[in-house]
Structures are given as C-alpha cells and as structure tokens.
Scaffold this active site. Structure first.
Site, short mmCIF file in Angstrom:
data_model
loop_
_atom_site.label_atom_id
_atom_site.label_comp_id
_atom_site.label_asym_id
_atom_site.label_seq_id
_atom_site.Cartn_x
_atom_site.Cartn_y
_atom_site.Cartn_z
N GLU A 40 0.86 -1.20 0.00
CA GLU A 40 0.00 0.00 0.00
C GLU A 40 0.90 1.25 0.00
O GLU A 40 1.94 1.26 0.64
CB GLU A 40 -0.83 -0.01 1.30
N ASN A 76 -7.02 6.23 -1.76
CA ASN A 76 -5.91 5.32 -1.46
C ASN A 76 -6.12 4.13 -2.41
O ASN A 76 -7.03 3.33 -2.22
CB ASN A 76 -5.99 4.90 0.01
N LYS A 85 -9.42 2.06 -1.83
CA LYS A 85 -9.64 1.52 -0.47
C LYS A 85 -10.98 1.96 0.09
O LYS A 85 -11.27 3.16 0.17
CB LYS A 85 -8.50 1.97 0.43
N GLU A 109 -6.03 8.86 7.71
CA GLU A 109 -6.55 8.45 6.39
C GLU A 109 -7.91 9.07 6.11
O GLU A 109 -8.21 9.40 4.97
CB GLU A 109 -6.64 6.92 6.32
N CYS A 122 -4.89 -3.03 2.92
CA CYS A 122 -4.60 -2.92 4.35
C CYS A 122 -5.81 -3.17 5.25
O CYS A 122 -6.20 -4.29 5.45
CB CYS A 122 -3.95 -1.57 4.66
N ASN A 150 0.29 -0.97 5.49
CA ASN A 150 1.20 -0.20 6.35
C ASN A 150 0.56 -0.26 7.73
O ASN A 150 -0.41 0.46 8.00
CB ASN A 150 1.24 1.29 5.94
N1 CDV Z 1 -2.95 1.48 6.66
C1 CDV Z 1 -3.89 0.90 7.42
O1 CDV Z 1 -5.03 0.69 6.98
N2 CDV Z 1 -3.53 0.54 8.67
C2 CDV Z 1 -4.45 -0.04 9.62
C3 CDV Z 1 -4.06 0.31 11.03
C4 CDV Z 1 -4.31 1.73 11.33
C5 CDV Z 1 -4.85 -0.53 12.06
C6 CDV Z 1 -4.48 -1.55 9.49
O2 CDV Z 1 -5.59 -2.10 9.48
O3 CDV Z 1 -3.43 -2.20 9.48
#
Ligand code: CDV
Length: 309
Positions: free
Chosen positions: A47, A107, A124, A143, A169, A194
């Site tokens: 990501e 994103n 996303k 975000e 993510c 991330n």
């Molecule tokens: N980049 C993300 O979406 N990170 C989230 C953190 C904030 C919990 C994740 O679900 O890994």
C-alpha cells in the site's frame, strides 16, 4: 493447462519523508529483477508504495498533503517501473495515493498486465483512523482526512489465467471485503499494508498482538473463500514511526506457505496453483448450495450495532 501463477511478494522497508519517488522506484525495480530471477509471473508491492506513510502527518490545510498524490499513472517517476515490468513480461500490483482530474483523493492500488496495461483499479473502502488531529493518540492516523472512501466497490478481474481481486490494508480485517470478492469466484487476492506496530489508542497492543490479528484476518479470508492471498508490508521505522512486517502468502486452506521474517526490502516467491482453490469452492464453501441469504439482510442494511430490546 497449468494454472500455476508464481507470485513474488515484494516487501519494502521504510521510506523516509525525504526519500524521492525515483529512489523508491529504483528499489522496486531491484525487487522486480530478483522476482524475475526466481521465476515470478506477478510481483506485488505494498500500500502507498511510492512514499512514506504520510497519513501520520497532520496538515491543517489538507492541500498541503497533495504532493504525496499521483495525478496520473504511469507518470514520470514510475515510467521506468512499468518499462521494466514490460521487459520482464511480468504482471504487477502496487498502491499509491491517487488524485483524480476532478480533485478527488483515494488510497488506490492497481493491477498491471504483463504488457504494461492497467487492468484493474481498486480504491480503499475501509479507511481507518480519524480526520482531525487527535492529541489523545500516541501517533496520528489521518486516512479519513486525506482520502475519500473508495467508490469502485470490490471488483475482481480475469488475469493470468484466473480471477484476481485486490483490497488494501484495513480492508483485510473486514469479512465483507472477502465475501464480496469470494462471490466473484476470486482465486487470488493481492493486498498491501502499512500497519503501525503499536495501537495508537492502546499501548499494550503491540507487535505480537497486531501480527496475530493480521495473520488471523488473512488466514480466515483465504480459507472462508478458498482463495490464495498475497499480503505485502511496508515495514521498518519511517521517521521514528515503526511499521510491522508480516509479508506472507496464504493458501486457500488458510495456511501460511511463505513469509518474510525481516523488515527490509525483500521478496518471497511461491507457485500458487489456482486449481487448489477448486476443492473448497465446490465443497464446504460452495456458496450457491450453502449460503442462506435470507438471513444476511442486516449486513447491508445497517452499519452500526442494534442490540436486542
Ligand atoms: N494502513 C492501514 O489501513 N492501517 C491499519 C491500522 C491503522 C490498524 C491496518 O488495518 O493495518
């Protein structure tokens, strides 16, 4: 005909605020070259692969974050990555911050065919965090300030002889993501992440617990939809903020078959037999025979919890 897709999960170590896109793309090309040497058909990057994880930085004026966004893809910084992928005849997927011609912010991740054509685009849907500076948190996760929720749903595409989907993510923690992909017969889901190694609102939730939740989500999503999953981290310490690793490839049985144990740039490669998805899809997770959609209404009718009276 063989339906084996050899996939390279290409983890990136930390990217600092001052690192240029060009420097990151050089690192991505090195990983791609290694993936080629190891016989990969598809290389998957994290990501927001081109920059540091900028949503940790608060700007009162949102537009000050616009320099982290890409206005077109490919562009001057990523042209060499696309060119190398074409040269290798390798498909790829990576994430980046997208700003549309209308000025909308997403994103995003893309799926790129072996000939360099962008086949798939995903934005996303599940944006974690908050949209105003929150002094109660040990670190910011903005975000919701910098991105809109994705407007494309969870599509899947025919690619590399199979059905391929993407999510990004936080999406991996939501069973809805997996099931919507599963209902399109997805055989391979690629995703980047991330993930800070500590919960900003609960210091006691550290690396070990977060890694557990990460793998639990991937393994459940893979098993319950009988699909391969390739999950790729951006890891390491970015300007003092630690992101966990945990890059791995999960089989349609829900087992981790390959993983990276460090937090630097590196790849792990696995031959994913798409036909290994068939057994689960035709037996315990034969959706057509076993799903009881008459009972699932609340999943799309309500967002929050309504407790019994
Ligand atoms: N980049 C993300 O979406 N990170 C989230 C953190 C904030 C919990 C994740 O679900 O890994």
């Amino acid at each position: 005909m063989s339906r084996i897709v050899t996939v390279a999960a290409a983890q990136l170590g930390a990217i600092q605020k001052d690192d240029s896109r060009q420097a990151v793309v050089r690192r991505m090309i090195d990983l791609m070259d290694e993936a080629k040497r190891q016989g990969a058909d598809l290389v998957v990057y994290p990501e927001l692969a081109l920059t540091t994880f900028f949503p940790r930085w608060y700007h009162e004026d949102r537009a000050e974050a616009d320099h982290w966004f890409e206005r077109e893809m490919p562009n001057a910084a990523t042209g060499s990555l696309f060119a190398r992928a074409r040269e290798h005849g390798m498909a790829m997927s990576f994430g980046f911050a997208e700003i549309t011609p209308e000025g909308r912010h997403f994103n995003t991740s893309i799926l790129v065919e072996r000939d360099g054509t962008i086949t798939g685009r995903y934005r996303k849907v599940h944006l974690p965090g908050h949209d105003e500076h929150d002094p109660e948190r040990t670190h910011q996760h903005l975000e919701k300030r910098y991105f809109e929720p994705g407007d494309l749903g969870f599509p899947a595409w025919r690619m590399l002889g199979g059905v391929v989907g993407m999510c990004i993510c936080n999406d991996r923690r939501w069973p809805e993501t997996w099931r919507v992909l599963g209902l399109q017969g997805v055989e391979l889901v690629v995703l980047g992440f991330n993930t800070p190694s500590v919960n900003s609102q609960k210091g006691a939730e550290g690396l070990e617990k977060r890694m557990f939740h990460h793998k639990l989500s991937l393994q459940a999503g893979a098993y319950q939809n009988s699909t391969w999953v390739v999950a790729v981290a951006k890891a390491g310490t970015e300007d003092g903020h630690h992101l966990m690793g945990g890059t791995c490839i999960v089989s349609p049985d829900g087992e981790i078959v390959a993983e990276i144990a460090h937090e630097d740039d590196g790849i792990v490669v696995h031959p994913c037999d798409l036909d290994a998805t068939i057994f689960g899809k035709e037996t315990i997770f034969d959706f057509k025979r076993h799903r009881r959609i008459e009972h699932y209404g609340p999943i799309t009718a309500q967002a929050g919890v309504i407790t019994p009276k």
